[in-house]
Write a protein that holds these residues in place. Sequence first.
Motif, PDB file in Angstrom:
ATOM      1  N   ALA A  96       0.852  -1.193   0.000  1.00  0.00           N
ATOM      2  CA  ALA A  96       0.000   0.000   0.000  1.00  0.00           C
ATOM      3  C   ALA A  96       0.883   1.236   0.000  1.00  0.00           C
ATOM      4  O   ALA A  96       1.923   1.277   0.655  1.00  0.00           O
ATOM      5  CB  ALA A  96      -0.904   0.002   1.229  1.00  0.00           C
ATOM      6  N   LEU A  97       0.453   2.234  -0.748  1.00  0.00           N
ATOM      7  CA  LEU A  97       1.123   3.529  -0.739  1.00  0.00           C
ATOM      8  C   LEU A  97       0.084   4.592  -0.441  1.00  0.00           C
ATOM      9  O   LEU A  97      -0.926   4.701  -1.138  1.00  0.00           O
ATOM     10  CB  LEU A  97       1.807   3.805  -2.073  1.00  0.00           C
ATOM     11  CG  LEU A  97       2.616   5.101  -2.092  1.00  0.00           C
ATOM     12  CD1 LEU A  97       3.831   4.993  -1.168  1.00  0.00           C
ATOM     13  CD2 LEU A  97       3.059   5.439  -3.501  1.00  0.00           C
ATOM     14  N   LEU A  98       0.338   5.342   0.619  1.00  0.00           N
ATOM     15  CA  LEU A  98      -0.533   6.458   0.990  1.00  0.00           C
ATOM     16  C   LEU A  98       0.173   7.756   0.627  1.00  0.00           C
ATOM     17  O   LEU A  98       1.324   7.960   1.006  1.00  0.00           O
ATOM     18  CB  LEU A  98      -0.793   6.472   2.499  1.00  0.00           C
ATOM     19  CG  LEU A  98      -1.610   5.355   3.084  1.00  0.00           C
ATOM     20  CD1 LEU A  98      -1.566   5.418   4.609  1.00  0.00           C
ATOM     21  CD2 LEU A  98      -3.047   5.467   2.604  1.00  0.00           C
ATOM     22  N   ALA A  99      -0.503   8.627  -0.093  1.00  0.00           N
ATOM     23  CA  ALA A  99      -0.026   9.991  -0.328  1.00  0.00           C
ATOM     24  C   ALA A  99      -0.861  10.888   0.576  1.00  0.00           C
ATOM     25  O   ALA A  99      -2.092  10.805   0.575  1.00  0.00           O
ATOM     26  CB  ALA A  99      -0.191  10.378  -1.786  1.00  0.00           C
ATOM     27  N   ILE A 100      -0.191  11.696   1.391  1.00  0.00           N
ATOM     28  CA  ILE A 100      -0.872  12.505   2.396  1.00  0.00           C
ATOM     29  C   ILE A 100      -0.578  13.971   2.143  1.00  0.00           C
ATOM     30  O   ILE A 100       0.582  14.377   2.052  1.00  0.00           O
ATOM     31  CB  ILE A 100      -0.399  12.116   3.817  1.00  0.00           C
ATOM     32  CG1 ILE A 100      -0.650  10.631   4.044  1.00  0.00           C
ATOM     33  CG2 ILE A 100      -1.085  12.975   4.878  1.00  0.00           C
ATOM     34  CD1 ILE A 100       0.031  10.077   5.264  1.00  0.00           C
ATOM     35  N   LEU A 139      -4.846   6.612  -1.585  1.00  0.00           N
ATOM     36  CA  LEU A 139      -4.373   5.249  -1.335  1.00  0.00           C
ATOM     37  C   LEU A 139      -4.303   4.487  -2.649  1.00  0.00           C
ATOM     38  O   LEU A 139      -5.263   4.475  -3.419  1.00  0.00           O
ATOM     39  CB  LEU A 139      -5.335   4.543  -0.367  1.00  0.00           C
ATOM     40  CG  LEU A 139      -5.156   3.045  -0.139  1.00  0.00           C
ATOM     41  CD1 LEU A 139      -3.790   2.730   0.460  1.00  0.00           C
ATOM     42  CD2 LEU A 139      -6.276   2.518   0.748  1.00  0.00           C
ATOM     43  N   ALA A 140      -3.160   3.859  -2.895  1.00  0.00           N
ATOM     44  CA  ALA A 140      -2.992   2.991  -4.064  1.00  0.00           C
ATOM     45  C   ALA A 140      -2.379   1.679  -3.594  1.00  0.00           C
ATOM     46  O   ALA A 140      -1.563   1.666  -2.673  1.00  0.00           O
ATOM     47  CB  ALA A 140      -2.105   3.655  -5.113  1.00  0.00           C
ATOM     48  N   LEU A 141      -2.795   0.591  -4.233  1.00  0.00           N
ATOM     49  CA  LEU A 141      -2.328  -0.749  -3.865  1.00  0.00           C
ATOM     50  C   LEU A 141      -1.716  -1.434  -5.076  1.00  0.00           C
ATOM     51  O   LEU A 141      -2.200  -1.286  -6.197  1.00  0.00           O
ATOM     52  CB  LEU A 141      -3.491  -1.584  -3.338  1.00  0.00           C
ATOM     53  CG  LEU A 141      -4.149  -1.041  -2.073  1.00  0.00           C
ATOM     54  CD1 LEU A 141      -5.584  -1.512  -1.966  1.00  0.00           C
ATOM     55  CD2 LEU A 141      -3.366  -1.454  -0.857  1.00  0.00           C
ATOM     56  N   GLY A 142      -0.650  -2.187  -4.832  1.00  0.00           N
ATOM     57  CA  GLY A 142      -0.005  -2.952  -5.889  1.00  0.00           C
ATOM     58  C   GLY A 142       0.588  -4.214  -5.308  1.00  0.00           C
ATOM     59  O   GLY A 142       0.658  -4.370  -4.092  1.00  0.00           O
ATOM     60  N   ALA A 146      -2.490  10.981  -7.589  1.00  0.00           N
ATOM     61  CA  ALA A 146      -3.712  11.379  -8.294  1.00  0.00           C
ATOM     62  C   ALA A 146      -4.925  11.234  -7.379  1.00  0.00           C
ATOM     63  O   ALA A 146      -5.818  12.093  -7.371  1.00  0.00           O
ATOM     64  CB  ALA A 146      -3.893  10.544  -9.559  1.00  0.00           C
ATOM     65  N   ALA A 147      -4.977  10.173  -6.580  1.00  0.00           N
ATOM     66  CA  ALA A 147      -6.079   9.992  -5.625  1.00  0.00           C
ATOM     67  C   ALA A 147      -6.046  11.093  -4.566  1.00  0.00           C
ATOM     68  O   ALA A 147      -7.097  11.607  -4.166  1.00  0.00           O
ATOM     69  CB  ALA A 147      -5.997   8.609  -4.976  1.00  0.00           C
ATOM     70  N   ALA A 181      -7.322   4.821  -5.091  1.00  0.00           N
ATOM     71  CA  ALA A 181      -7.110   4.820  -6.535  1.00  0.00           C
ATOM     72  C   ALA A 181      -7.646   3.519  -7.135  1.00  0.00           C
ATOM     73  O   ALA A 181      -7.581   2.469  -6.508  1.00  0.00           O
ATOM     74  CB  ALA A 181      -5.627   4.942  -6.839  1.00  0.00           C
ATOM     75  N   PRO A 182      -8.166   3.599  -8.364  1.00  0.00           N
ATOM     76  CA  PRO A 182      -8.641   2.372  -9.034  1.00  0.00           C
ATOM     77  C   PRO A 182      -7.483   1.461  -9.398  1.00  0.00           C
ATOM     78  O   PRO A 182      -6.373   1.829  -9.474  1.00  0.00           O
ATOM     79  CB  PRO A 182      -9.336   2.914 -10.294  1.00  0.00           C
ATOM     80  CG  PRO A 182      -8.906   4.331 -10.456  1.00  0.00           C
ATOM     81  CD  PRO A 182      -8.350   4.779  -9.159  1.00  0.00           C
TER      82      PRO A 182
END
Length: 170
Positions: free
Chosen positions: A42-46, A134-137, A153-154, A169-170
């Motif tokens: 998970a990556l959170l951009a704050i 939040l983006a997941l990979g 972007a989210a 994020a999608p």
Amino acid sequence: MMIDRNRRDQRDPLTGTATQPAMQRFLEAALDLSEPQGPRVALLAIGVDGLGGLASRHGPEVADAALLGIADRLRNGLRAHDLVGRLPEGFCICIPEALTAQARGTAERLQRLLEATPLETPQGPVPLRCSLGLALGHGPGSSAEELMLRARAALATAQEAGGSRIITAP
């Protein structure tokens, strides 16, 4: 994991968090170590909603104090193997080995942690509002750069929607 947290060239000079290049290397390694069918990375951009206004109203020393306080709260609110990094618009956090619900729960908990108590600054307490993307990979071959772009972007979408929200994020 993958970076030396004590090397000055890998730490933001103001907050002591990882630089964006150091975060990217950490994220790439976390993605390479993750299993395609296992927990995700998970990556959170704050982003601090209104940080620019804070600096213009109270001066750069208050904005710097706010960034230092936020960095401390984020570091104290995470597991030892998660990494906090600095972005131009705020911070990012890499959370290796996270289930989707766990990543969302961490985002919600961190937002509460940041917004619950005003930060102490040289000009007095400053309330915060924060937005998170939040983006997941997962899996080797996943792109750290693409994951970072999706999280940012989210974050932008969350701030454009009025702030103080979390967008996945999608």
